[in-house]
Design an enzyme around this catalytic site. Structure first.
Site, PDB file in Angstrom:
ATOM      1  CE  LYS A  93      25.267 -29.256 -29.935  1.00 10.30           C
ATOM      2  NZ  LYS A  93      24.177 -30.152 -30.330  1.00 10.30           N
ATOM      3  CB  VAL A 194       4.122 -28.655 -24.897  1.00  8.69           C
ATOM      4  CG1 VAL A 194       3.878 -29.973 -24.196  1.00  8.69           C
ATOM      5  CG2 VAL A 194       3.658 -27.494 -24.024  1.00  8.69           C
ATOM      6  CE  LYS A 196      13.163 -25.147 -31.707  1.00 12.98           C
ATOM      7  NZ  LYS A 196      14.347 -24.717 -32.461  1.00 12.98           N
ATOM      8  N   GLY A 198       8.041 -30.800 -28.307  1.00 14.07           N
ATOM      9  CA  GLY A 198       7.010 -31.356 -27.444  1.00 14.07           C
ATOM     10  C   GLY A 198       5.617 -31.318 -28.021  1.00 14.07           C
TER      11      GLY A 198
END
Length: 368
Positions: A93, A194, A196, A198
Site C-alpha cells: 500500500k 451508498v 460508489k 453501496g
C-alpha cells in the site's frame, strides 16, 4: 527526486515495523520530491505470493508518523486480502501525504509514478481514497506498474462494480450458512454508505428481493437511490440503522471501525457483511460479535472484487474473467465459516489463519 532515510522515522514507527505483530514488512520506502511537494510512503508487507498489489491513498494526515502507520496497516491487510482472493499477489500500500484538493498535480503524480517504477515491479499500485482512475492514468505514464486505469488507457475503469458484486456473494454465502438458503429474498438489509460501492450493492439486493434500509452522511447519495427506488427506506444515521427492528443483515460500506464497543451491543442484525475496510475497531470485537450470535463475514474477503478487477489488468483486462473470479467469493466465505466452526474460533481469526497458511506455504516452496 529523493528518498528520505529510514533514520528519520520516529522510534515509535520503527518499533511497530520491527517488533510488533503489526510489523513484519519486507520493505518500507519513504519518498520525497521537493520540486512537486510529494511526500509518500510505499509499504510492501509481503511478496510471498507475488508482487505486492495495493492502492495509493492520498490524505492530509495529522502527522507523518500517522501516515506511515496507515501504510503499514493497510499493506498488511492487502497481503491477507490478496491471499484469500487467490490472486497470486502479495500485499502493499502507498500513501501520499497532503490534501489532494490542494497539492495534487500532474507533476506530483508523475514523480510518484517514478518512485513506483524504481521498485522494479515489487509494488503494483491502484486507486484508493483520494485517488481516481484519471490519477492512475497519469501515474501510468511514469511506470508500468499502475492499475485501475481508464478503459481508454487499457484499464478496467471503476472497480466499484465488482466490489459490490463480491460483497453480494459474501452475503449470499452468509445467508446459506446461517439460514440454509443463499438468497436475500424477504430479508431486511441495512446499508450504511451508498456511494460508489453501496449504490451498486443496493441494486443487487433489490434484484434478489431484499427489503433495503439505507443511510449516508451525503443526503444526495440517499436521494439518488430513493428517487429511483421508492420502496427503499432511508433513516437518519448509522445509529438509527443498526437499531432497526427486524434487521437481518448489516452492511457497513463507508468508513472503517464500524464494529466497535458502542455499535456491537445494540446491533440488531444477525449477519454483518459489507464493503468497508477495517470494520473491526480493535482486537476482541470479533469475539464480541460471536458472543452475541452475530455472524461476521471478514471484510477483506468479501470486498475483494475490486482488487480482483484491477489485478486482472496485469493480464489484459477481461470483465467476464474477473466476474467469474469474484463469484468465487461465495465459496471462499463458506470455507471460512467451516474453518471457524472446525477450529472453534471467530470467522475473522479463521480467515487470518488460512491467509497466513497460504503465505507460509508459498515462502517455504520458494526456499525449498
Amino acid at each position: 527526486m529523493g528518498v528520505t532515510t529510514v533514520t528519520e522515522m520516529t522510534d515509535g514507527v520503527l518499533h511497530t515495523l520491527f517488533r510488533t505483530e503489526q510489523g513484519g514488512h519486507e520493505q518500507v520506502v519513504l519518498c520525497q520530491d521537493r520540486a512537486t511537494g510529494l511526500k509518500a510512503v510505499i509499504a510492501i508487507h509481503s511478496t510471498a505470493l507475488g508482487p505486492a498489489l495495493g492502492g495509493t491513498r492520498f490524505h492530509a494526515y495529522a502527522s507523518d508518523e500517522e501516515a506511515v502507520r496507515d501504510a503499514l496497516n493497510l499493506s498488511r491487510g492487502m497481503s491477507y486480502k490478496n491471499a484469500m482472493a487467490g490472486l497470486g499477489l502479495g500485499g502493499g500500500k502507498a500513501v501520499i501525504i497532503g490534501d489532494p484538493d490542494v497539492i495534487k498535480t500532474e507533476e506530483l503524480l508523475l514523480a510518484y509514478g517514478r518512485f513506483v517504477e524504481s521498485l522494479g515491479g515489487r509494488y503494483v499500485t491502484a486507486c484508493d481514497v483520494g485517488t481516481f482512475v484519471a490519477d492512475m492514468d497519469v501515474v501510468a505514464r511514469a511506470t508500468r506498474w499502475a492499475t485501475g486505469r481508464s478503459p481508454e488507457n487499457g484499464g478496467a475503469g471503476d472497480s466499484s462494480v465488482l466490489t459490490a458484486y463480491g460483497v453480494f456473494q459474501g452475503m449470499r454465502a452468509s445467508a446459506q450458512h446461517l439460514w440454509g438458503d443463499p438468497t436475500l429474498r424477504g430479508r431486511k438489509v441495512g446499508v450504511v454508505g451508498v456511494g460508489k460501492v453501496g449504490h451498486y450493492l443496493v441494486e443487487h439486493l433489490l434484484e434478489d428481493g431484499a427489503e433495503v434500509v439505507i443511510t449516508d452522511v451525503r443526503q444526495e447519495s440517499v436521494q439518488r437511490i430513493v428517487d429511483k427506488h421508492p420502496q427503499v427506506t432511508a433513516v437518519a444515521d448509522t445509529d438509527a440503522l443498526i437499531r432497526t427492528e427486524g434487521l437481518d443483515i448489516y452492511a457497513p460500506c463507508a468508513l472503517g471501525g464500524a464494529l466497535n464497543d458502542d455499535s456491537v451491543p445494540v446491533l440488531t442484525a444477525k449477519i454483518v457483511c459489507g464493503a468497508a475496510n477495517n470494520q473491526l475497531a480493535h482486537p476482541g470485537i470479533e469475539k464480541d460479535l460471536e458472543d452475541r450470535g452475530i455472524l461476521y463475514a471478514p471484510d477483506y474477503v468479501v470486498n475483494a472484487g475490486g482488487v480482483i478487477q484491477v489485478a486482472d489488468e496485469l493480464h489484459g483486462f477481461d470483465f467476464d474473467r474477473c466476474k467469474i473470479q469474484a463469484t468465487k467469493i461465495f465459496d471462499t466465505t463458506l470455507e471460512i465459516f467451516a474453518r471457524a466452526k472446525a477450529d472453534g474460533i471467530p470467522p475473522a481469526a479463521a480467515s487470518d489463519r488460512i491467509a497466513e497458511q497460504r503465505m507460509a506455504e508459498a515462502r517455504a516452496a520458494r526456499t525449498a
